[in-house]
Scaffold this motif. Structure first.
Motif: not given
Length: 459
Positions: A168-178, A224-236
Motif C-alpha cells: 500500500l505504501a506504493a499506492l498512497g491514499p485511496v478514496t472510497v465513495l458511497s 481532480q482525475g485521481r482514480p477512486a473506488i465507488v461502492v454502489a448499493n443495489a438494495g440498502t
C-alpha cells in the motif's frame, strides 16, 4: 482406532438414521418453537477426556443447547436478512459434509467444475453478462472484501504499480465513495489496509438512502482525475433503496473509478418483473457482491462474488506452492479468494437451483415481496406505529408513533412473545424496527401472526 470411533463407525447407518429423525423433529417443530429468545449465558463444561460417542453427544446437545437456539430457519424469523434452507439445499448441505471436499484445487476431483457450473447458473439468474466470472465465498462481508481487494489492485494498475507486490505504501491514499455503505464495507477497507477514513459518505437523495449522483459527481470532480473506488448499493439494508446504477455507470465516461456494487440481497430483484429495472446497469459493474444464504435460501455460510477483471483477482490472491501445481489460464479457486481451504459451498446452491429452477426461486422472491407489502399495510393501519419508508422490496422499516426511543423494549417484548423476531435499527436518526422477508416458508398466515403481535404490543 479409538474404541468409541470404532463403535460409531460400525453403527453409522443406524446413528445417521437417528440424526435424520432428530433433524426432522426440529423442522416439524419450527412452527411451535419460540422464534427467538433472550439468551441465557451457559457456564462452559470442561472438555471431555474420553468422550461418550455420537448417541450420547446428541443427547447432551439436545439437553443443553437445543432449547436456546433460535428458529431462524422458520417463517417468522424476520430479523437481519435471513433465508431458510429449501429442502433441496438442506439435502445438498448434508452431502457437502458427507463428501467433505476442498474445491480450491482442481487436481483431485470435479468439485471445482461443479462450482463453476453453479456460478454460471447464478450469473444467468441475475442476468449478468458472460464476462463476469465468480467464486463462492462465506458471505457478503467476504464478497465485498474480495471485490474491493480487486479494486485496490486496479487502482495500482492505474498508477503503474502492483499493490499485491509492492504494498500500500506504493499506492498512497485511496478514496472510497458511497452513499449508504453497509457496515461490511467499513470492515473491508479496514482489513485491506486502506483505513476506515478512506471511506467517504456522499450525500443521499432527500428522504432516501440512494446516493445523490450529482453529489457523487461533485466528489469525483474534487479528486481532480485521481482514480477512486465507488461502492454502489443495489438494495440498502434498512429500506432496500437502490442507487441509480445506470447514472453511476455513465459517470465513468468522465471520471476514473472502480465500480463495486453491493447487491447482497437486492440482486434477487432480477427475478421480479416489476422490480428488475432497479438493477439496470448492474452488469457493467467491475465487481458485485451477492449473498446466497439470504434470498437463495441455502444454509449458512454462502455467497458469491463476481468480477469482470479475473486477471486482477489472480494478481491479488495468487498462491504459490509446489504442491498446488502451476498457475494456468483457468485458475483454481485457491488463486481467487483469501481462502486456501474451504468446503464445497456450491453443492447446496447447485441442488436448490437444479431442484426448483429459475421459476421456483422467482416464486419465493415474488411471494416475499408481496408479504412485505402486506405487513407494511398492516403496520400503516395501526395508530401505534408509523412507516419510515415505503416498502420498496422485501423490508418493512417502521417505528413507534410516540417515544421511538422505546424500540429496544418493543424488540424484547416481541422476542418474549415467541411469535416473531425483528431487528432494531436507526434510520435517519430515528430508532426503528426492520422486518425482512426472505424465507421460502413464509406465508400470509405468518404475516397475520406477526401483525397480531405488533397490535397487542402497540403502546
Amino acid at each position: 482406532m479409538h474404541p468409541l470411533l470404532d463403535d460409531d463407525l460400525a453403527r453409522l447407518p443406524e446413528l445417521l438414521d437417528e440424526t435424520r429423525a432428530y433433524a426432522v423433529r426440529l423442522l416439524e417443530g419450527l412452527d411451535d418453537r419460540p422464534v427467538a429468545q433472550v439468551p441465557v449465558r451457559h457456564r462452559p463444561e470442561p472438555l471431555p477426556v474420553e468422550g461418550t460417542g455420537l448417541r450420547e453427544a446428541m443427547k447432551a446437545f439436545a439437553e443443553r443447547w437445543e432449547a436456546g437456539l433460535a428458529a431462524s430457519a422458520g417463517p417468522r424469523y424476520l430479523g437481519f436478512v435471513t433465508g431458510g434452507a429449501t429442502p433441496a439445499s438442506l439435502a445438498g448441505d448434508w452431502l457437502t459434509g458427507t463428501l467433505d471436499q476442498n474445491p480450491t484445487s482442481g487436481i483431485d476431483s470435479t468439485g471445482p467444475d461443479l462450482e463453476r457450473e453453479t456460478v454460471a447458473w447464478l450469473r444467468e439468474l441475475f442476468g449478468l453478462p458472460g464476462e463476469h466470472e465468480g467464486t463462492l465465498v462465506s458471505g457478503a462481508t467476504m464478497s465485498n472484501f474480495t471485490g474491493l481487494a480487486v479494486g485496490r489492485q486496479w487502482l495500482g494498475e492505474r498508477a503503474g504499480i502492483s499493490v499485491a507486490d509492492q504494498g500500500l505504501a506504493a499506492l498512497g491514499p485511496v478514496t472510497v465513495l458511497s452513499g449508504s455503505p453497509h457496515s461490511s464495507i467499513g470492515k473491508a477497507v479496514s482489513m485491506l489496509g486502506l483505513g476506515r477514513s478512506a471511506l467517504r459518505r456522499v450525500e443521499v437523495l432527500p428522504g432516501r438512502e440512494a446516493v445523490d449522483t450529482a453529489r457523487l459527481e461533485q466528489a469525483l470532480e474534487e479528486l481532480q482525475g485521481r482514480p477512486a473506488i465507488v461502492v454502489a448499493n443495489a438494495g440498502t439494508v434498512n429500506t432496500v433503496d437502490f442507487d441509480d446504477l445506470r447514472a453511476i455507470v455513465a459517470l465513468r465516461e468522465r471520471y476514473p473509478f472502480w465500480l463495486h456494487v453491493d447487491a447482497a440481497f437486492g440482486a434477487f430483484a432480477a427475478l421480479s418483473p416489476e422490480h428488475a429495472h432497479l438493477l439496470d446497469g448492474l452488469g457493467e459493474a467491475d465487481s458485485i457482491c451477492v449473498d446466497l444464504h439470504k434470498w437463495l435460501n441455502v444454509p449458512y455460510d454462502s455467497a458469491v462474488q463476481f468480477t469482470r477483471r479475473r486477471d486482477l483477482q489472480i494478481a491479488t490472491f495468487a498462491n504459490s506452492a509446489a504442491y498446488l501445481g502451476p498457475l494456468s489460464d483457468d485458475p483454481d479457486f485457491v488463486h481467487l479468494t483469501p481462502e486456501n481451504s474451504r468446503r464445497l459451498r456450491a453443492i447446496p446452491a447447485w441442488f436448490t437451483l437444479a431442484a426448483y429452477g429459475r421459476e421456483g426461486h422467482a416464486e419465493i422472491v415474488r411471494r416475499d415481496i408481496a408479504l412485505a407489502g402486506l405487513l407494511g399495510e398492516r403496520v400503516a393501519a395501526m395508530p401505534g406505529y408509523r412507516l419510515l419508508a415505503p416498502v420498496r422490496l422485501n423490508v418493512v422499516c417502521f417505528t413507534l408513533a410516540r417515544e421511538p426511543e422505546r424500540i429496544g423494549e418493543l424488540v424484547t417484548a416481541i422476542i418474549e412473545s415467541g411469535e416473531a423476531f425483528l431487528t432494531p435499527t436507526v434510520y435517519d436518526g430515528v430508532p426503528a424496527l426492520r422486518a425482512a422477508f426472505s424465507n421460502w416458508r413464509t406465508t400470509e398466515a405468518d404475516v397475520e401472526r406477526v401483525a397480531g403481535v405488533l397490535a397487542r404490543l402497540a403502546p
